[in-house]
Design a protein around this motif. Structure first.
Motif, PDB file in Angstrom:
ATOM      1  N   ALA A 118      15.926  11.802   2.007  1.00 40.85           N
ATOM      2  CA  ALA A 118      14.473  11.757   2.058  1.00 40.85           C
ATOM      3  C   ALA A 118      14.013  12.589   2.936  1.00 40.85           C
ATOM      4  O   ALA A 118      14.489  12.734   4.208  1.00 40.85           O
ATOM      5  CB  ALA A 118      14.125   9.947   2.313  1.00 40.85           C
ATOM      6  N   ARG A 119      12.872  13.031   2.630  1.00 40.66           N
ATOM      7  CA  ARG A 119      12.099  13.944   3.676  1.00 40.66           C
ATOM      8  C   ARG A 119      11.009  13.206   4.398  1.00 40.66           C
ATOM      9  O   ARG A 119      10.720  13.652   5.547  1.00 40.66           O
ATOM     10  CB  ARG A 119      11.417  15.312   2.869  1.00 40.66           C
ATOM     11  N   ARG A 120      10.838  12.106   3.830  1.00 40.47           N
ATOM     12  CA  ARG A 120       9.687  11.268   4.468  1.00 40.47           C
ATOM     13  C   ARG A 120      10.073   9.579   3.938  1.00 40.47           C
ATOM     14  O   ARG A 120      10.484   9.634   2.835  1.00 40.47           O
ATOM     15  CB  ARG A 120       8.639  11.403   4.095  1.00 40.47           C
ATOM     16  N   ILE A 121       9.928   8.965   4.921  1.00 37.77           N
ATOM     17  CA  ILE A 121      10.123   7.270   4.790  1.00 37.77           C
ATOM     18  C   ILE A 121       8.680   6.794   5.315  1.00 37.77           C
ATOM     19  O   ILE A 121       8.629   6.922   6.535  1.00 37.77           O
ATOM     20  CB  ILE A 121      11.286   6.881   5.532  1.00 37.77           C
ATOM     21  N   ASN A 122       8.382   5.977   4.584  1.00 38.62           N
ATOM     22  CA  ASN A 122       7.050   5.160   4.841  1.00 38.62           C
ATOM     23  C   ASN A 122       7.595   3.725   4.766  1.00 38.62           C
ATOM     24  O   ASN A 122       8.314   3.288   3.807  1.00 38.62           O
ATOM     25  CB  ASN A 122       6.004   5.373   4.080  1.00 38.62           C
ATOM     26  N   PHE A 123       6.644   2.797   5.630  1.00 39.97           N
ATOM     27  CA  PHE A 123       7.125   1.376   5.422  1.00 39.97           C
ATOM     28  C   PHE A 123       5.782   0.867   4.934  1.00 39.97           C
ATOM     29  O   PHE A 123       4.819   0.998   4.982  1.00 39.97           O
ATOM     30  CB  PHE A 123       7.325   0.892   6.715  1.00 39.97           C
ATOM     31  N   PHE A 138       8.955  -3.405   1.226  1.00 34.19           N
ATOM     32  CA  PHE A 138       9.389  -2.213   0.597  1.00 34.19           C
ATOM     33  C   PHE A 138       9.387  -1.024   1.493  1.00 34.19           C
ATOM     34  O   PHE A 138       8.873  -1.196   2.460  1.00 34.19           O
ATOM     35  CB  PHE A 138       8.328  -1.827  -0.415  1.00 34.19           C
ATOM     36  N   VAL A 139      10.165  -0.174   1.155  1.00 37.35           N
ATOM     37  CA  VAL A 139      10.453   1.324   1.927  1.00 37.35           C
ATOM     38  C   VAL A 139       9.975   2.306   0.784  1.00 37.35           C
ATOM     39  O   VAL A 139      10.707   2.154  -0.343  1.00 37.35           O
ATOM     40  CB  VAL A 139      11.603   1.436   2.488  1.00 37.35           C
ATOM     41  N   TYR A 140       9.100   3.242   0.907  1.00 34.07           N
ATOM     42  CA  TYR A 140       8.927   4.505   0.112  1.00 34.07           C
ATOM     43  C   TYR A 140       9.442   5.342   0.915  1.00 34.07           C
ATOM     44  O   TYR A 140       9.385   6.019   1.799  1.00 34.07           O
ATOM     45  CB  TYR A 140       7.197   4.328   0.142  1.00 34.07           C
ATOM     46  N   LEU A 141      10.419   6.208  -0.123  1.00 29.99           N
ATOM     47  CA  LEU A 141      11.014   7.370   0.310  1.00 29.99           C
ATOM     48  C   LEU A 141      10.679   8.580  -0.474  1.00 29.99           C
ATOM     49  O   LEU A 141      10.343   8.307  -2.007  1.00 29.99           O
ATOM     50  CB  LEU A 141      12.612   7.025  -0.196  1.00 29.99           C
ATOM     51  N   TYR A 142      10.384   9.747  -0.016  1.00 34.71           N
ATOM     52  CA  TYR A 142       9.880  10.631  -0.679  1.00 34.71           C
ATOM     53  C   TYR A 142      10.932  12.058  -0.540  1.00 34.71           C
ATOM     54  O   TYR A 142      11.362  12.280   0.666  1.00 34.71           O
ATOM     55  CB  TYR A 142       8.440  11.237  -0.282  1.00 34.71           C
ATOM     56  N   GLY A 143      11.058  12.947  -1.538  1.00 36.65           N
ATOM     57  CA  GLY A 143      11.944  13.968  -1.342  1.00 36.65           C
ATOM     58  C   GLY A 143      11.635  14.879  -2.757  1.00 36.65           C
ATOM     59  O   GLY A 143      10.882  14.804  -3.305  1.00 36.65           O
ATOM     60  N   MET A 144      12.463  15.901  -2.506  1.00 34.11           N
ATOM     61  CA  MET A 144      12.630  16.852  -3.546  1.00 34.11           C
ATOM     62  C   MET A 144      14.127  16.919  -4.090  1.00 34.11           C
ATOM     63  O   MET A 144      15.012  16.980  -3.274  1.00 34.11           O
ATOM     64  CB  MET A 144      12.058  18.429  -3.187  1.00 34.11           C
ATOM     65  N   HIS A 145      14.260  17.186  -5.414  1.00 29.00           N
ATOM     66  CA  HIS A 145      15.410  17.511  -6.002  1.00 29.00           C
ATOM     67  C   HIS A 145      15.250  18.961  -6.920  1.00 29.00           C
ATOM     68  O   HIS A 145      14.689  18.901  -7.952  1.00 29.00           O
ATOM     69  CB  HIS A 145      15.903  16.269  -7.166  1.00 29.00           C
ATOM     70  N   GLY A 146      15.624  19.835  -6.385  1.00 27.20           N
ATOM     71  CA  GLY A 146      15.124  21.190  -6.778  1.00 27.20           C
ATOM     72  C   GLY A 146      13.868  21.485  -6.594  1.00 27.20           C
ATOM     73  O   GLY A 146      13.322  21.298  -5.615  1.00 27.20           O
TER      74      GLY A 146
END
Length: 185
Positions: A118-123, A138-146
């Motif tokens: 994850a590049r960012r984790i929000n709660f 809940f935890v919200y995870l954001y990132g990139m795959h390619g």
């Protein structure tokens, strides 16, 4: 440089999982205690609330992020060392994964991957009757795959329930046996 061999290295047996389970327990307490903690503070004056709110702001997100990352890394190691068939790993779901317009269930293994990358984790923030909010499940995870962005919505209760049991079992194969015998989280 001289290299010294370590014949006793075996991740599966030399790793003490009790401190990791303790951290998982701490994270359960953080999330499950957030609402009652916030409700208790509502009965205090703003001046009395402030030191407690400051501590929560200072430590909740940092500590939750640390425990998530550490537990996900260890769970992935256990999963990688497991002899369980890949198809048997997927019945353990703990959220949703969104890529572009597609949404799918988030397996425990994939949840670990998303936490690690994850590049960012929000709660999750849920409102109280008063002005302040508490942390939701809940935890919200954001990132990139390619070049594709993804968002994972992690159900922290399910993740922690699986993590606690898997960290006690020490192998995915034993965990799967427990799940078959005693049912899912």
């Amino acid at each position: 440089m001289a290299e010294s061999e370590n014949p006793n290295f075996n991740k599966n047996y030399s790793l003490d999982l009790k401190p990791i389970r303790l951290d998982v327990y701490r994270l359960v307490c953080q999330f499950e205690g957030s609402r009652p903690f916030s409700q208790t503070l509502e009965g205090l004056t703003a001046e009395m609330q402030q030191p407690f709110r400051d501590l929560e702001r200072e430590f909740f997100c940092d500590e939750a992020s640390r425990i998530l990352l550490q537990s996900a890394t260890i769970l992935r190691m256990l999963d990688d060392e497991s002899e369980a068939d890949v198809d048997e790993r997927n019945p353990f779901f703990c959220g949703k994964l969104q890529r572009d317009t597609e949404e799918e269930e988030l397996s425990l293994r994939e949840a670990c991957n998303k936490i690690i990358h994850a590049r960012r984790i929000n709660f999750d923030q849920l409102p109280n009757k008063g002005q302040e909010s508490h942390f939701g499940p809940f935890v919200y995870l954001y990132g990139m795959h390619g070049r594709t962005a993804w968002k994972a919505t992690l159900n922290i209760r399910q993740y922690l329930a699986y993590a606690g049991r898997l960290l006690r079992a020490r192998s995915l194969a034993e965990f799967i046996e427990w799940e078959k015998k005693y049912g899912r989280a």
